[in-house]
Enzyme design. Structure first.
Site: not given
Ligand code: NAD
Ligand code: GDU
Length: 335
Positions: A16, A80, A146, A174, A194, A226, A287, A289
């Site tokens: 992101i 994170a 988390y 989301f 994901h 979702r 899964r 949670g």
């Molecule tokens: N992917 C989603 O669906 C989702 C949903 C809700 C919230 N978020 C939040 O959005 C943010 C970005 O998510 P993402 O999917 O891009 O994850 P990502 O793992 O692709 O990006 C996180 C980045 O942070 C860096 N990082 C981690 N710890 C670090 C540290 N201590 N110092 C410096 N760099 C560090 C990693 O190398 C990585 O590049 C995260 O905070 C995540 O919790 C993601």
């Molecule tokens: O192989 C898979 C992967 C996922 N799922 C289902 O697909 C849906 C989406 O799952 P994701 O793992 O793609 O994402 P989550 O819903 O677990 O996302 C959660 O975790 C993310 C962090 O990675 C974000 O923080 C987000 O806000 C939080 O809802 C869930 O019902 C999951 O059970 C499957 O059925 N099979």
């Protein structure tokens, strides 16, 4: 302090973060990216256009040096760990990186007079839904470390506002999905957990099949629902949140989603249609949670930031992710 100064982006080499970097650069912003590359990719950044610092946000000396050298006007905090399952088995890893490490950043901000913070929070701070769609006043009762680590940092940020005037926007995403429509950058997690990228990995033959986690949920087809929000919509929300804080906005939590939910089965069927592939599916147990249904109420984002999701159709999310996965260079700015 300049009103259009440098921005510090933590985790900007991640999924992101890198999409937001691209969006902010297009708006003419000056960026410093701090990433330890534990999960991010140097190639996900246009290194000729950003100052990239390879390092960890818990390194107090390094962070202080960044504030001395660049005097950032605001911090956009993406860095994170984000594996929900791992957070249950190794909670301290999550509290250390998602809660303790950002304190180093906040201490530097306080010392250097930087008072704007945009935080990647999550719908996982709500825990199991009491009602859907969920608005920002939905009770926050996270069900895994988390989500708890993100909820606790929100609390820290509110306390910093009270004590020294830090203004934050907690963007509660989301389910992030999709990729840069130009195909330069994408979602490149290892391991990938994901749903959409795993479905596409199954479509491409990189994994044997996609396992559906649970078919006995109280939803119309028995699989989880979702709210999938396109990564470019997340990027534009960050730019708007920045404008809001620059305009003197107060600390607020803002949901980012479309307001529409899709089941796991619907996403698989859509991916079959988009890719033209027959995707092998297996059915497994729930899964731990996973709430049955997470749907965003996005009205506040529109009212406060003037933001609305532009990419509402999951076909578009899946198409952009598929283009990136199967593209000639598999994305990335430089070879
Ligand atoms: N992917 C989603 O669906 C989702 C949903 C809700 C919230 N978020 C939040 O959005 C943010 C970005 O998510 P993402 O999917 O891009 O994850 P990502 O793992 O692709 O990006 C996180 C980045 O942070 C860096 N990082 C981690 N710890 C670090 C540290 N201590 N110092 C410096 N760099 C560090 C990693 O190398 C990585 O590049 C995260 O905070 C995540 O919790 C993601
Ligand atoms: O192989 C898979 C992967 C996922 N799922 C289902 O697909 C849906 C989406 O799952 P994701 O793992 O793609 O994402 P989550 O819903 O677990 O996302 C959660 O975790 C993310 C962090 O990675 C974000 O923080 C987000 O806000 C939080 O809802 C869930 O019902 C999951 O059970 C499957 O059925 N099979």
């Amino acid at each position: 302090m300049a009103s259009q100064g440098t921005l510090l982006i933590t985790g900007g080499a991640g999924y992101i973060g890198s999409h937001t970097v691209k969006h902010l650069l297009a708006q003419g912003e000056r960026l410093v990216v701090l990433d330890n590359l534990v999960f991010g990719h140097r190639e996900a950044l246009p290194l000729d256009q950003v100052t990239f610092i390879h390092g960890d946000m818990s390194d107090a000396e390094l962070v202080d040096q960044i504030f001395c050298d660049h005097q950032p006007e605001a911090v956009l905090h993406f860095a994170a760990y984000a594996y929900v399952g791992e957070s249950v088995t190794d909670p301290l890893k999550y509290y250390r990186n998602n809660l303790a490490a950002p304190l180093v950043l906040l201490e530097a901000m306080q010392r250097h007079g930087c008072r704007r913070f945009i935080f990647s929070s999550t719908c996982a701070t709500y825990g199991n839904p009491v009602h859907v769609p969920m608005d920002e006043s939905h009770p926050q009762a996270p069900v895994n470390p988390y989500g708890a680590s993100k909820w606790m940092l929100e609390r820290v940020l509110r306390d910093c506002d009270h004590a020294w005037g830090l203004k934050s926007v907690f963007l509660r995403y989301f389910n992030a999905s999709g990729c840069d429509p130009e195909g330069q950058i994408g979602e490149d997690h290892d391991p990938e957990t994901h749903l959409i990228p795993r479905i596409l990995m199954a479509a491409a033959g990189e994994i044997a099949d996609i396992t559906v986690f649970g078919t006995d949920y109280p939803t119309p087809d028995g699989t989880c629902i979702r709210d999938y929000i396109h990564v470019n919509d997340l990027a534009s929300a960050h730019a708007l949140a920045l404008g809001y804080l620059r305009g003197g906005g107060s600390t607020e939590a803002v949901n980012l989603g479309t307001g529409r939910g899709f089941s796991v089965n619907e996403i698989i069927q859509t991916a079959q249609a988009v890719t033209g592939k027959s995707i092998p599916v297996s059915y497994g147990p729930r899964r731990a949670g996973d709430p049955p249904e997470l749907i965003c109420q996005p009205a506040k984002a529109k009212a406060l930031l003037g933001w609305e999701a532009q990419h509402q159709d999951p076909r578009e999310h899946i198409q952009s992710a598929w283009n990136w996965m199967t593209g000639p260079k598999k994305g990335h700015y430089a070879e």
